[in-house]
Design a protein around this motif. Structure first.
Motif, PDB file in Angstrom:
ATOM      1  N   GLY A   1       0.861  -1.151  -0.044  1.00 46.17           N
ATOM      2  CA  GLY A   1       0.205  -0.030  -0.034  1.00 46.17           C
ATOM      3  C   GLY A   1       0.810   1.052   0.070  1.00 46.17           C
ATOM      4  N   ILE A   2       0.313   2.607  -0.078  1.00 46.32           N
ATOM      5  CA  ILE A   2       0.941   3.820  -0.001  1.00 46.32           C
ATOM      6  C   ILE A   2       0.237   4.629   0.970  1.00 46.32           C
ATOM      7  N   GLY A   3       0.778   5.504   1.437  1.00 49.89           N
ATOM      8  CA  GLY A   3       0.161   6.853   2.098  1.00 49.89           C
ATOM      9  C   GLY A   3       0.217   8.105   1.369  1.00 49.89           C
ATOM     10  N   VAL A   4      -0.805   8.662   1.114  1.00 55.42           N
ATOM     11  CA  VAL A   4      -1.256   9.934   0.304  1.00 55.42           C
ATOM     12  C   VAL A   4      -1.546  11.026   0.947  1.00 55.42           C
TER      13      VAL A   4
ATOM     14  N   LEU B   1      -9.500   1.340  -7.174  1.00 59.34           N
ATOM     15  CA  LEU B   1     -10.300   2.540  -6.693  1.00 59.34           C
ATOM     16  C   LEU B   1     -10.467   2.652  -5.285  1.00 59.34           C
ATOM     17  N   PHE B   2     -10.301   3.804  -4.659  1.00 60.75           N
ATOM     18  CA  PHE B   2     -10.551   3.808  -3.346  1.00 60.75           C
ATOM     19  C   PHE B   2     -11.615   5.016  -2.665  1.00 60.75           C
ATOM     20  N   GLU B   3     -12.508   4.849  -2.012  1.00 59.58           N
ATOM     21  CA  GLU B   3     -13.188   5.916  -1.455  1.00 59.58           C
ATOM     22  C   GLU B   3     -12.917   6.112   0.218  1.00 59.58           C
ATOM     23  N   TYR B   4     -12.185   7.090   0.163  1.00 60.44           N
ATOM     24  CA  TYR B   4     -11.709   7.766   1.542  1.00 60.44           C
ATOM     25  C   TYR B   4     -12.455   8.428   2.319  1.00 60.44           C
ATOM     26  N   GLU B   5     -12.983   8.363   3.352  1.00 65.89           N
ATOM     27  CA  GLU B   5     -13.698   9.059   4.361  1.00 65.89           C
ATOM     28  C   GLU B   5     -12.873  10.172   4.984  1.00 65.89           C
ATOM     29  N   ASN B   6     -12.894  11.528   4.647  1.00 66.49           N
ATOM     30  CA  ASN B   6     -12.079  12.320   4.938  1.00 66.49           C
ATOM     31  C   ASN B   6     -12.733  13.183   6.201  1.00 66.49           C
ATOM     32  N   GLU B   7     -11.978  12.765   7.372  1.00 64.57           N
ATOM     33  CA  GLU B   7     -12.612  13.456   8.599  1.00 64.57           C
ATOM     34  C   GLU B   7     -11.704  14.739   9.199  1.00 64.57           C
ATOM     35  N   ASN B   8     -10.610  14.783   8.634  1.00 64.32           N
ATOM     36  CA  ASN B   8      -9.668  16.165   8.986  1.00 64.32           C
ATOM     37  C   ASN B   8      -9.796  17.244   7.857  1.00 64.32           C
ATOM     38  N   PHE B   9     -11.083  18.327   7.809  1.00 65.59           N
ATOM     39  CA  PHE B   9     -10.979  19.245   6.803  1.00 65.59           C
ATOM     40  C   PHE B   9      -9.982  20.272   7.194  1.00 65.59           C
ATOM     41  N   LEU B  10      -9.410  20.507   8.192  1.00 68.79           N
ATOM     42  CA  LEU B  10      -8.643  21.699   8.848  1.00 68.79           C
ATOM     43  C   LEU B  10      -7.231  21.542   8.316  1.00 68.79           C
ATOM     44  N   THR B  11      -6.709  20.244   8.329  1.00 64.52           N
ATOM     45  CA  THR B  11      -5.270  20.152   8.265  1.00 64.52           C
ATOM     46  C   THR B  11      -5.015  19.030   7.073  1.00 64.52           C
ATOM     47  N   VAL B  12      -3.785  18.833   6.693  1.00 68.79           N
ATOM     48  CA  VAL B  12      -3.211  17.755   5.809  1.00 68.79           C
ATOM     49  C   VAL B  12      -3.439  16.465   6.481  1.00 68.79           C
ATOM     50  N   ASP B  13      -4.029  15.305   5.679  1.00 68.77           N
ATOM     51  CA  ASP B  13      -4.087  14.324   6.559  1.00 68.77           C
ATOM     52  C   ASP B  13      -3.554  13.111   5.256  1.00 68.77           C
ATOM     53  N   VAL B  14      -3.209  11.808   5.949  1.00 68.73           N
ATOM     54  CA  VAL B  14      -2.399  10.901   5.089  1.00 68.73           C
ATOM     55  C   VAL B  14      -3.510   9.695   5.012  1.00 68.73           C
ATOM     56  N   ALA B  15      -3.681   9.392   3.846  1.00 67.76           N
ATOM     57  CA  ALA B  15      -5.020   8.149   3.396  1.00 67.76           C
ATOM     58  C   ALA B  15      -3.965   6.997   3.277  1.00 67.76           C
ATOM     59  N   ASN B  16      -4.082   5.948   4.050  1.00 65.10           N
ATOM     60  CA  ASN B  16      -3.467   4.666   3.771  1.00 65.10           C
ATOM     61  C   ASN B  16      -4.051   3.855   2.857  1.00 65.10           C
ATOM     62  N   LEU B  17      -3.738   3.681   1.811  1.00 67.76           N
ATOM     63  CA  LEU B  17      -4.418   2.811   0.826  1.00 67.76           C
ATOM     64  C   LEU B  17      -3.699   1.630   0.468  1.00 67.76           C
ATOM     65  N   PHE B  18      -4.254   0.410   0.826  1.00 63.11           N
ATOM     66  CA  PHE B  18      -4.088  -0.796   0.811  1.00 63.11           C
ATOM     67  C   PHE B  18      -4.316  -1.665  -0.399  1.00 63.11           C
ATOM     68  N   PHE B  19      -3.885  -2.606  -1.065  1.00 65.28           N
ATOM     69  CA  PHE B  19      -3.838  -3.151  -2.278  1.00 65.28           C
ATOM     70  C   PHE B  19      -3.580  -4.417  -2.216  1.00 65.28           C
ATOM     71  N   GLU B  20      -3.491  -5.473  -3.127  1.00 66.50           N
ATOM     72  CA  GLU B  20      -3.273  -6.750  -3.226  1.00 66.50           C
ATOM     73  C   GLU B  20      -1.478  -6.714  -3.323  1.00 66.50           C
ATOM     74  N   GLN B  21      -0.860  -7.496  -2.756  1.00 67.77           N
ATOM     75  CA  GLN B  21       0.725  -7.512  -2.695  1.00 67.77           C
ATOM     76  C   GLN B  21       1.272  -7.311  -4.219  1.00 67.77           C
ATOM     77  N   ILE B  22       2.123  -6.501  -4.324  1.00 66.10           N
ATOM     78  CA  ILE B  22       2.814  -6.089  -5.840  1.00 66.10           C
ATOM     79  C   ILE B  22       4.461  -6.335  -5.389  1.00 66.10           C
ATOM     80  N   VAL B  23       5.049  -7.229  -5.968  1.00 68.77           N
ATOM     81  CA  VAL B  23       6.417  -7.546  -5.844  1.00 68.77           C
ATOM     82  C   VAL B  23       7.389  -6.687  -6.856  1.00 68.77           C
ATOM     83  N   LEU B  24       8.326  -5.907  -6.301  1.00 66.36           N
ATOM     84  CA  LEU B  24       9.046  -4.913  -6.825  1.00 66.36           C
ATOM     85  C   LEU B  24      10.478  -5.622  -6.787  1.00 66.36           C
ATOM     86  N   LYS B  25      10.804  -5.726  -8.253  1.00 69.93           N
ATOM     87  CA  LYS B  25      12.018  -6.323  -8.337  1.00 69.93           C
ATOM     88  C   LYS B  25      12.994  -5.348  -8.778  1.00 69.93           C
TER      89      LYS B  25
END
Length: 377
Positions: A258-261, A287-311
């Motif tokens: 996954g990644i943090g955005v 495709l992710f639907e992120y529920e944004n609870e922090n309107f006043l500041t920068v948040d980090v959305a953790n988006l997880f997906f099926e394992q990708i192997v990086l060679k």
């Protein structure tokens, strides 16, 4: 092969001792007991000495104060003839053919007949043959066997790449206890929302089950991810983000989960379309639907997906399409620090990083073990 009730011995004196013993399985030659096996009472000939030498169960049967000790025929209605013959072959010569089709019955009756070596072989068979495609089925069957090492191995595999298993056809058919063990994992590479989504999949095929308790397991469990964060460092910027391009320059294969955005928006729900390319070939899309609870500041959305192997030494690119558009927050010329994983991060268009602005805060990943499971390559 076993001899099906032949009157003449087929011992094969030119063969091995093991083959000669196998030739006595279900052979009338010098047989001193007959088992009537299964519902139809199939006659299977046996030799008490082999049985007594193999198992205390048979020793007591033929030397105790039981009617079997003097009977010439013994009824066994609770076992199929094919399974009993397989067990007899093991008793006579130590050979057995274990499959996922017969392992359950072999285990039941080897425990009944106190064949401890065969029990160990059954457990070894399970451990050595756990693969991603059968892990859920074996994990569920293990509610009967009760092998701790099977649970541990299956749970490690599932928690490492849970989204693969949540989308597997066997997931909806697992039993409630197995599901509860998965939902209660202390480490798992997905979010609570994805766990709830998995539970919804399971609930559709178990409509009569109450899931309130399972929801509480998800809500109350203290868990972490079964990986670590490769954090991105660099000066913050308000420029529009570009695609994130990188390659592994060390000789380390990496599993990415996954990644943090970075997110800065007043919208309550934000859609994030994620695409991943390897050498310009698309290898991941979600495709992710992120529920944004922090309107006043920068948040980090953790988006997880099926394992990708990086060679190592392959080029990768991650692109993000966020709607509605968010207020830009990026890192300029991102860098990453790890003792063993080394990355080259560059602008994917010009091959340089001096004009790159990244909205990715971190990568969720870990080094791939030499004997790691091949699930998504």
């Amino acid at each position: 092969m076993a001899n099906q009730g032949q009157g003449d011995p087929v011992l094969g004196y030119n063969g091995s001792a093991t083959d000669r013993k196998e030739g006595l399985v279900n052979n009338e030659f010098m047989s001193d007991v007959v088992f009537l096996v299964g519902e139809k009472g199939q006659r299977i000939h046996a030799h008490k000495l082999f049985l007594i030498a193999a198992s205390e169960y048979f020793y007591v049967m033929f030397n105790g104060n039981f009617r079997e000790s003097v009977a010439n025929e013994i009824v066994l209605e609770d076992i199929e003839p094919a399974i009993f013959l397989e067990i007899m072959r093991f008793v006579y010569c130590g050979k057995i053919v274990l499959t996922f089709e017969n392992i359950h019955e072999i285990y039941i009756h080897s425990r009944k007949y106190m064949l401890m070596e065969l029990l160990n072989m059954a457990s070894d068979f399970l451990e050595k043959n756990i693969e991603p495609d059968n892990a859920l089925k074996i994990f569920t069957q293990n509610r009967f066997y009760g092998f701790q090492f099977v649970d541990e191995k299956c749970l490690r595999m599932i928690s490492n790449n849970p989204l693969y298993f949540f989308n597997h056809e066997d997931f909806a058919t697992i039993d409630r206890e197995s599901l509860s063990l998965i939902l209660g994992s202390k480490k798992i590479n997905c979010t609570d929302d994805q766990l709830l989504g998995a539970m919804d999949i399971w609930e559709k095929t178990h409509e009569k089950e109450s899931v309130d308790e399972l929801r509480a397991v998800i809500k109350n469990a203290k868990r972490s991810y079964d990986c670590y964060k490769l954090r991105m460092f660099g000066p913050s910027s308000s420029s529009e983000p570009s695609d994130f391009g990188f390659s592994i320059t060390s000789e380390t294969t990496v599993n990415m989960y996954g990644i943090g955005v970075y997110i800065k928006s007043c919208a309550a729900v934000i859609s994030v379309e994620l695409k991943i390319w390897e050498n310009d070939i698309e290898i991941g899309c979600d495709l992710f639907e992120y529920e944004n609870e922090n309107f006043l500041t920068v948040d980090v959305a953790n988006l997880f997906f099926e394992q990708i192997v990086l060679k190592p030494h392959h080029r990768y690119r991650i692109s993000l399409n966020i709607t509605p558009a968010v207020e830009p927050f990026t890192i300029q010329n991102p860098k990453m620090h790890h003792d063993r994983i080394k990355m080259s991060i560059a602008n994917v268009v010009y091959g340089r990083c001096d004009s790159m602005f990244c909205a990715i805060a971190h990568l969720h990943c870990k080094e791939r073990q030499h004997k790691a499971i091949k699930q998504n390559t």
